[in-house]
Design a protein around this motif. Structure first.
Motif, short mmCIF file in Angstrom:
data_model
loop_
_atom_site.label_atom_id
_atom_site.label_comp_id
_atom_site.label_asym_id
_atom_site.label_seq_id
_atom_site.Cartn_x
_atom_site.Cartn_y
_atom_site.Cartn_z
N VAL A 134 56.54 -22.68 -94.39
CA VAL A 134 57.73 -23.50 -94.60
C VAL A 134 57.31 -24.96 -94.58
CG1 VAL A 134 59.97 -24.18 -93.68
CG2 VAL A 134 59.24 -21.78 -93.54
N VAL A 135 57.60 -25.68 -95.65
CA VAL A 135 57.20 -27.09 -95.73
C VAL A 135 58.40 -28.02 -95.83
CG1 VAL A 135 54.94 -26.59 -96.71
CG2 VAL A 135 56.89 -26.90 -98.24
N GLY A 136 59.61 -27.44 -95.82
CA GLY A 136 60.80 -28.28 -95.84
C GLY A 136 62.05 -27.44 -95.70
N ARG A 137 63.07 -28.04 -95.16
CA ARG A 137 64.37 -27.36 -95.04
C ARG A 137 65.46 -28.42 -94.99
NH1 ARG A 137 60.52 -28.21 -91.64
NH2 ARG A 137 60.19 -26.11 -90.85
N LYS A 138 66.64 -28.08 -95.57
CA LYS A 138 67.78 -29.00 -95.54
C LYS A 138 69.05 -28.18 -95.55
CE LYS A 138 67.87 -29.60 -100.60
NZ LYS A 138 67.82 -30.59 -101.73
N ALA A 139 70.12 -28.77 -95.02
CA ALA A 139 71.41 -28.08 -94.96
C ALA A 139 72.53 -29.12 -94.98
CB ALA A 139 71.50 -27.23 -93.69
N ARG A 160 62.15 -24.89 -98.46
CA ARG A 160 61.04 -25.09 -99.40
C ARG A 160 59.79 -24.46 -98.80
NH1 ARG A 160 61.05 -30.24 -99.77
NH2 ARG A 160 59.11 -30.84 -98.72
N LEU A 161 59.12 -23.62 -99.62
CA LEU A 161 58.01 -22.83 -99.12
C LEU A 161 56.75 -23.05 -99.94
CD1 LEU A 161 60.25 -19.72 -99.08
CD2 LEU A 161 59.42 -20.73 -96.99
N GLN A 162 55.62 -22.89 -99.29
CA GLN A 162 54.34 -22.90 -99.98
C GLN A 162 53.74 -21.51 -99.88
OE1 GLN A 162 50.35 -24.01 -98.32
NE2 GLN A 162 50.80 -25.96 -99.34
N LEU A 163 53.36 -20.95 -101.02
CA LEU A 163 52.73 -19.64 -101.07
C LEU A 163 51.24 -19.85 -101.38
CD1 LEU A 163 55.36 -17.77 -103.30
CD2 LEU A 163 55.47 -18.29 -100.85
#
Length: 400
Positions: free
Chosen positions: A352-357, A342-345
């Protein structure tokens, strides 16, 4: 001069290749096939066929290579996180092997026994084109006009065009050269040859100024499967569609501008200005998913190879065995890289403001500062002592 049956020219419709087309016809007295690759450069190809025919091309071949470019060239390079000299995302470099590969295929299809390009004798592109020709079709003769003819520069080309009635508009509106494809647009030469001079504000094409970008940040999510992006905001897209979409979104927020002085393969330094909005976003998102899914030692090994891989792409060794071998290692390492970033432009920045796997190596139960979990903090004592042993011995010998 050796007799040739037919020549295939990598043709863009600009001044240089239009002059080259006529020069090849006059010099070699044989048919010249104009070939152009659609790599996502927008409407730049709209008049190529008309210009080529008007200049005397025997045939015109325009190939749509956008999906192949994204799937088989950009994506493998991005699985490697390739970055040349810490800043350049290799937008021009990665395009040349595909252009040359398809040119060889056109030569075989049309019965040509020679290929030609418009790269100058001072740049990288001549190397990239010709290494690909030789790797894929060593029997073809290679003609590099800028290394053979007597024309010295743009003024000579303009005079040649005027003498031969070549329908090429020549203006001073853009005192620099540009090259565009799906991944980026590059600018160099002319007023940009002064590395102290700031690029003119009206030069940029894909991105608006970060200062003029929206005052409200935009969020997006990118899904990856085995290292490749497959969807944006839950919408599945083809490789071309993903990059094209991210170019538009990133461009609105002023993302992806780079101004650098780089080292060309031929030994010269050159100043280039690049816009790579979609690629900049993808690289950040890819890193985020890797941070959860790649084993530490695999990641560090891959990272140690990035400069070498980037050099191979920049220098033109896409079809060389060492690049293929490196790619195999990289692709094996990318198998677990599946997840979402999850990215903020916002105003030229990608955060990068979030990541999951689904198979994340990140374990909250182990890393937490709270009590519990399988990690025994006392185990760190022996770990530290063993790693410090050589330092203690060195200190006792009086060496520091």
């Amino acid at each position: 001069m050796n007799e040739l049956n037919k020549i295939v020219l990598a043709y863009s419709g600009g001044l240089d290749t239009s002059v080259i087309l006529k020069w090849l016809m006059e010099t070699y007295q044989c048919p010249v096939v104009a070939y152009a690759a659609d790599l996502g450069q927008g409407d730049e190809l709209s008049e190529v066929a008309v210009k080529a025919k008007a200049t005397g091309a025997a045939e015109v071949h325009i190939l749509d290579l956008k999906e192949e470019f994204a799937r088989d060239f950009i994506f493998p390079m991005f699985r490697a996180n390739a970055l040349y000299e810490g800043a350049y995302l290799l937008g021009t470099s990665i395009a040349r092997p595909l252009i040359a590969k398809a040119q060889v295929e056109v030569a075989k299809k049309t019965g040509a026994d020679a290929v030609s390009h418009g790269a100058t004798g001072k740049g990288n592109d001549q190397v990239r084109f010709e290494l690909t020709y030789m790797a894929l079709a060593p029997e073809l003769k290679i003609i590099a006009p800028w290394r053979e003819w007597g024309l010295q520069g743009r003024a000579d080309c303009v005079a040649y065009a005027e003498k031969h009635g070549i329908p090429v508009p020549v203006t001073q509106e853009k005192p620099y050269s540009s090259d565009r494809n799906l991944l980026h647009i590059s600018f160099e030469g002319g007023i940009l040859e002064d590395p102290w001079a700031e690029p003119p504000a009206d030069m940029f094409v894909l991105t608006q100024s970060p200062q003029e970008a929206p005052n409200t940040p935009q969020y997006l999510e990118i899904d990856f499967a085995s290292g490749d992006p497959v969807a944006v905001d839950d919408k599945k897209m083809s490789p071309f569609q993903i990059i094209d979409h991210l170019n538009k979104v990133g461009g609105e927020h002023g993302i992806g501008r780079v101004d650098l002085v780089e080292n060309r393969y031929v030994g010269l330094k050159s100043r280039g200005v690049y816009e790579t909005p979609g690629g900049t976003i993808l690289r950040a998102a890819h890193h985020a998913v890797e941070s959860l899914t790649l084993d530490r030692e695999v990641m560090h090994l891959r990272d140690s190879l990035i400069p070498r891989y980037a050099e191979l792409v920049y220098y033109g060794y896409w079809f060389a065995p060492e690049r293929t071998a490196l790619q195999a290692l990289i692709d094996e390492a990318q198998k677990p890289v599946t997840g979402t970033a999850r990215l903020q432009l916002y105003k030229g920045n990608v955060t990068v403001v979030g990541r999951k796997a689904p198979k994340s190596l990140y374990r909250p139960d182990l890393v937490t500062f709270e009590a519990g979990g399988d990690y025994q903090q006392a185990d760190a004592t022996g770990f530290i002592r063993l790693n410090a042993l050589r330092l203690k011995i060195r200190a006792k010998l009086g060496e520091r």
